[in-house]
Design a protein around this motif. Structure first.
Motif, short mmCIF file in Angstrom:
data_model
loop_
_atom_site.label_atom_id
_atom_site.label_comp_id
_atom_site.label_asym_id
_atom_site.label_seq_id
_atom_site.Cartn_x
_atom_site.Cartn_y
_atom_site.Cartn_z
N ILE A 173 -7.72 -20.01 11.36
CA ILE A 173 -8.68 -19.23 10.60
C ILE A 173 -9.95 -19.18 11.43
N SER A 174 -10.52 -17.99 11.63
CA SER A 174 -11.63 -17.84 12.56
C SER A 174 -12.89 -17.30 11.90
N ALA A 175 -14.01 -17.91 12.26
CA ALA A 175 -15.33 -17.36 11.97
C ALA A 175 -15.91 -16.91 13.30
N THR A 176 -16.34 -15.65 13.39
CA THR A 176 -16.77 -15.06 14.65
C THR A 176 -18.20 -14.57 14.54
N LYS A 177 -19.01 -14.86 15.56
CA LYS A 177 -20.40 -14.43 15.56
C LYS A 177 -20.51 -13.04 16.17
N LEU A 178 -21.03 -12.10 15.37
CA LEU A 178 -21.26 -10.73 15.81
C LEU A 178 -22.77 -10.48 15.83
N PRO A 179 -23.21 -9.35 16.39
CA PRO A 179 -24.65 -9.07 16.43
C PRO A 179 -25.32 -9.12 15.05
N MET A 180 -24.57 -8.76 14.01
CA MET A 180 -25.17 -8.76 12.66
C MET A 180 -24.97 -10.07 11.91
N GLY A 181 -24.35 -11.04 12.57
CA GLY A 181 -24.14 -12.34 11.92
C GLY A 181 -22.69 -12.77 11.99
N TRP A 182 -22.35 -13.81 11.24
CA TRP A 182 -21.00 -14.37 11.27
C TRP A 182 -20.08 -13.61 10.32
N THR A 183 -18.89 -13.29 10.81
CA THR A 183 -17.87 -12.67 9.99
C THR A 183 -16.70 -13.63 9.83
N GLY A 184 -16.09 -13.64 8.64
CA GLY A 184 -14.99 -14.56 8.38
C GLY A 184 -15.46 -15.99 8.18
N ASP A 185 -16.72 -16.17 7.82
CA ASP A 185 -17.27 -17.53 7.65
C ASP A 185 -16.53 -18.27 6.55
N TYR A 186 -16.44 -19.57 6.66
CA TYR A 186 -15.72 -20.38 5.68
C TYR A 186 -16.38 -21.76 5.57
N ALA A 187 -16.07 -22.45 4.49
CA ALA A 187 -16.64 -23.76 4.25
C ALA A 187 -15.99 -24.82 5.15
N ILE A 188 -16.79 -25.76 5.60
CA ILE A 188 -16.29 -26.88 6.39
C ILE A 188 -16.76 -28.18 5.74
N ASP A 189 -16.21 -29.29 6.20
CA ASP A 189 -16.55 -30.59 5.65
C ASP A 189 -16.60 -31.60 6.78
N ILE A 190 -17.29 -32.70 6.55
CA ILE A 190 -17.29 -33.77 7.54
C ILE A 190 -15.86 -34.25 7.76
N GLY A 191 -15.54 -34.56 8.99
CA GLY A 191 -14.18 -34.99 9.33
C GLY A 191 -13.25 -33.87 9.70
N ASN A 192 -13.66 -32.60 9.46
CA ASN A 192 -12.79 -31.47 9.81
C ASN A 192 -12.59 -31.34 11.32
#
Length: 227
Positions: A173-192
């Motif tokens: 699963i990917s979150a990608t940084k584009l000129p307008m911001g992050w697309t596909g952003d998702y929650a993360i947790d410590i230990g991930n």
């Protein structure tokens, strides 16, 4: 059995001392990773956020019990290094490090508990190469301020992709940084465990944010890898 006894002891300690702040060297706890098999491959991402006493990949695999492969990412070659369990024992065994992520193959579903003392927070040396620029990291237990993949990427600074392994689909699963911001952003947790792409060599995390001296007894019972 040794792992179960350790977890019971940690729970007992957490119950009696959870309200008191501890020196990092006295902080204990566990992190639970929910690992699954699928109709295809059976790869899962775990990490060693606590000092469970493992020195080699084979120790981790044997403690899990239903694990026959332990992979680590070699950023220099942009490929996996594998320790594999064969009938005569482990081949390709290598040293493991606290605070680092690993990819395991399992033969049946299992909850993997990493229990022990809180080690020194890891520092990751993130590199680019002549091919791809992927680096496998773990969200340190001291960085509970990072709750989204994009926030972690921004904290690294030269990161444009943050990947998380989805064991249910056996894909990233990917979150990608584009000129307008992050697309596909998702929650993360410590230990991930997360695979990040960087555009320049750097070290992470920087010496800022939440420090281990502010951590109390750690007792993380919710899975840090979701089904």
């Amino acid at each position: 059995m040794k792992k179960l006894i350790a977890i019971i002891a940690i729970l007992a300690l957490a119950t009696s001392a959870f309200a008191t702040e501890s020196d990092p060297s006295e902080t204990v706890g566990f992190v639970k990773y929910v690992c699954v098999t699928t109709a295809g491959t059976d790869l899962n991402a775990v990490a060693l956020p606590m000092d469970a006493g493992y020195t080699n990949a084979s120790n981790l695999g044997d403690d899990i019990g239903v694990c026959d492969v332990v992979n680590k990412w070699d950023a220099a070659t942009q490929g996996w290094v594998s320790a594999t369990k064969l009938p005569m024992g482990w081949t390709g065994d290598y040293a493991v490090e606290n605070g680092y992520p690993y990819q395991i193959n399992i033969t049946s579903g299992v909850d993997v508990y990493i229990a022990g003392d809180l080690p020194t927070p890891p520092i990751f040396y993130l590199v680019t190469t002549s091919t791809t620029d992927l680096n496998f990291i773990m969200v340190p237990l001291t960085r509970s301020d990072l709750t989204m993949a994009g926030a972690l990427g921004d904290d690294i600074g030269v990161c444009d992709v943050v990947n998380k392994w989805d064991s249910a689909t056996q894909g990233w699963i990917s979150a990608t940084k584009l000129p307008m911001g992050w697309t596909g952003d998702y929650a993360i947790d410590i230990g991930n465990p997360l695979m990040v792409n960087v555009t320049a060599n750097t070290t992470w995390p920087p010496p800022k944010g939440v420090t281990s001296s502010k951590i109390q007894i750690i007792k993380i019972s919710k899975p840090t890898i979701l089904r």
